[in-house]
Scaffold this active site. Structure first.
Site, PDB file in Angstrom:
ATOM      1  N   ASN A 164       0.874  -1.172   0.000  1.00  0.00           N
ATOM      2  CA  ASN A 164       0.000   0.000   0.000  1.00  0.00           C
ATOM      3  C   ASN A 164       0.915   1.227   0.000  1.00  0.00           C
ATOM      4  O   ASN A 164       1.475   1.592   1.029  1.00  0.00           O
ATOM      5  CB  ASN A 164      -0.880  -0.049   1.257  1.00  0.00           C
ATOM      6  N   ARG A 198      -2.440  -2.066  -3.577  1.00  0.00           N
ATOM      7  CA  ARG A 198      -3.669  -1.301  -3.354  1.00  0.00           C
ATOM      8  C   ARG A 198      -3.574  -0.028  -4.194  1.00  0.00           C
ATOM      9  O   ARG A 198      -2.643   0.754  -4.041  1.00  0.00           O
ATOM     10  CB  ARG A 198      -3.813  -0.931  -1.882  1.00  0.00           C
ATOM     11  N   LEU A 209     -16.371   3.273   9.263  1.00  0.00           N
ATOM     12  CA  LEU A 209     -16.309   4.541   9.998  1.00  0.00           C
ATOM     13  C   LEU A 209     -14.941   4.673  10.646  1.00  0.00           C
ATOM     14  O   LEU A 209     -14.636   3.987  11.627  1.00  0.00           O
ATOM     15  CB  LEU A 209     -17.423   4.579  11.055  1.00  0.00           C
ATOM     16  N   ARG A 223     -12.813  16.095   7.296  1.00  0.00           N
ATOM     17  CA  ARG A 223     -13.526  16.409   6.051  1.00  0.00           C
ATOM     18  C   ARG A 223     -14.974  16.773   6.356  1.00  0.00           C
ATOM     19  O   ARG A 223     -15.602  16.144   7.211  1.00  0.00           O
ATOM     20  CB  ARG A 223     -13.517  15.195   5.114  1.00  0.00           C
ATOM     21  N   GLU A 266     -15.298  -0.196  14.778  1.00  0.00           N
ATOM     22  CA  GLU A 266     -14.841  -1.345  15.572  1.00  0.00           C
ATOM     23  C   GLU A 266     -14.672  -1.002  17.048  1.00  0.00           C
ATOM     24  O   GLU A 266     -14.770  -1.874  17.901  1.00  0.00           O
ATOM     25  CB  GLU A 266     -13.480  -1.841  15.035  1.00  0.00           C
TER      26      GLU A 266
END
Ligand code: AMP
Length: 397
Positions: free
Chosen positions: A7, A91, A209, A241, A334
């Site tokens: 990534n 990714r 989230l 954001r 989580e």
């Protein structure tokens, strides 16, 4: 087969090496400050001591070479030679409308990803740098690209076309793409697996989230709508954001505050959300702490976030005409029982009931709905790297 998952960010590179015989992680790590002073590699081999290597890392090729050296090091490595790596999964953030699924990388694919740079100017270039570096160091190892946008490409036109002049869609590809697709795909597949029911029989809403947040409406395994759009700015209010605002506010603020395009872009992406409303932090933990000490704006930011989650879940349930499964994932999904309880309390009209005691935990896979609940509610830690490794293994087989 052993699969290396990469990534690549603009100045960082995360990696995990999987042994696909049992999907175990042999080693993982992070290269930081690529091209900057103070660059370093933190290498975490399974069952061995963590290594921190401070060295000059001017570019992604050097970073990947360093990772391969660490993986094959006689003392703290986990494989004896690079030949053990069967494939590399990358990714890639933006696959545009072109890439609807995971793809084997060849020259044409690299050229297509390059063409998409205008849609993801910050994210696609490091992804391409990672691909090019791997192709030069490991020329005989198959490379695979897994796109954040791909899973959302099943959305119907009614979900992805904006109410703008149609020519901008045709000319510039201005449409909704959606992001976090690999995460939504992983948790939706995992929820179906836990339930022992085919994905094709289920209506799901998946809530990713975290610092960036998005929700997806998935019917019969296909995304029908999602909250992020042309960029990851649309939809929910996030860490820094704004999420959805009246678009007319932008020109209004620009005029009042005499802001440039770059400044207003920064305002919406880096100074809004939890940070902008609370004035405390973009990190929910700090905002929660401030709220518990009586900070009014911190509490307001939290309440706004919860309300927006409920709003989109409600809208999506209507769009796909029902819901069998609700999933929470990513940092907040989580780890925040308060958020899950507050959101689920508002959804009881759907005959969705959670067990509030069972909900009091962080960071594990668990069903939190009560036995009588019509809607099953799960917390599923996301695992994008594993999804990338699985896709890569499947494609190269
Ligand atoms: P991610 O982008 O998925 O890494 O998620 C980052 C977000 O998860 C941040 O807003 C964190 O504050 C939030 N988060 C992580 N751990 C917790 C926690 N224990 N309680 C509340 N929020 C958390």
């Amino acid at each position: 087969m052993k699969i290396l998952v990469l990534n690549s960010g603009s100045s960082s590179l995360k990696y995990q090496l999987f042994d696909m015989t049992d999907e175990s992680v042999l080693a993982k790590g992070l290269v930081e400050r690529i091209g900057l002073e103070g660059s370093l590699l933190t290498h975490r081999p399974a069952n061995k001591e963590k290594q921190v290597i401070n060295t000059d890392i001017p570019d992604h090729t050097t970073a990947i070479q360093l990772v391969l050296d660490a993986l094959t090091n006689p003392d703290y490595g986990v494989i004896s030679s690079m030949d053990e790596i069967g494939a590399v999964g990358h990714r890639i953030v933006h696959g545009g409308s072109v890439f609807t699924e995971t793809t084997i990388i060849n020259d044409e694919v690299v050229a297509e990803i390059e063409k998409l740079i205008p849609l993801a100017p910050l994210h696609n270039p490091p992804g391409i740098a990672g691909i090019k570096a791997c192709r030069s160091i490991l020329p005989n190892v198959p490379q695979v690209a897994v796109f954040d946008t791909a899973f959302h490409q099943s959305m119907p036109e009614v979900s992805y076309i904006y109410g703008l002049p149609y020519e901008y869609f045709e000319k510039y590809g201005i449409r909704r793409y959606g992001f976090h697709g690999t995460s939504h795909r992983y948790v939706s597949h995992r929820a179906a697996e836990i339930l022992g029911e085919p994905l094709e029989d289920l209506k799901m809403i998946t809530c990713h989230l975290g610092n960036g947040s998005s929700i997806a409406a998935i019917d019969k395994g296909k995304v029908m709508d999602t909250t992020m759009g042309f960029t990851p700015l649309e939809g929910l209010m996030m860490g820094a954001r704004s999420g959805n605002v009246d678009p007319a506010i932008i020109s209004f603020i620009m005029e009042k505050e005499n802001l440039t395009i770059k400044e207003v872009d920064e305002l919406l992406n880096k100074k809004s959300g939890f940070l902008g409303v609370s004035g405390v932090s973009s990190d929910l933990r700090n905002v929660e702490e401030a709220a518990s000490e009586g900070n009014y704006r911190a509490q307001l930011a939290i309440d706004m976030f919860y309300q927006k989650i409920v709003r989109f879940i409600g809208a999506f349930v209507a769009e796909i005409n029902g819901i069998d499964v609700l999933v929470f994932t990513a940092g907040i999904g989580e780890n925040s029982p308060q958020m899950r309880e507050a959101v689920c309390d508002k959804l009881e009209f759907l005959c969705l009931f959670i067990d509030k005691e069972k909900n009091k935990f962080r960071g594990e896979e668990r069903e939190i709905s009560r036995p009588g609940s019509k809607v099953k509610v799960f917390v599923i830690p996301t695992n994008e790297e594993l999804m990338i490794a699985r896709d890569t293994a499947t494609l190269v087989k």
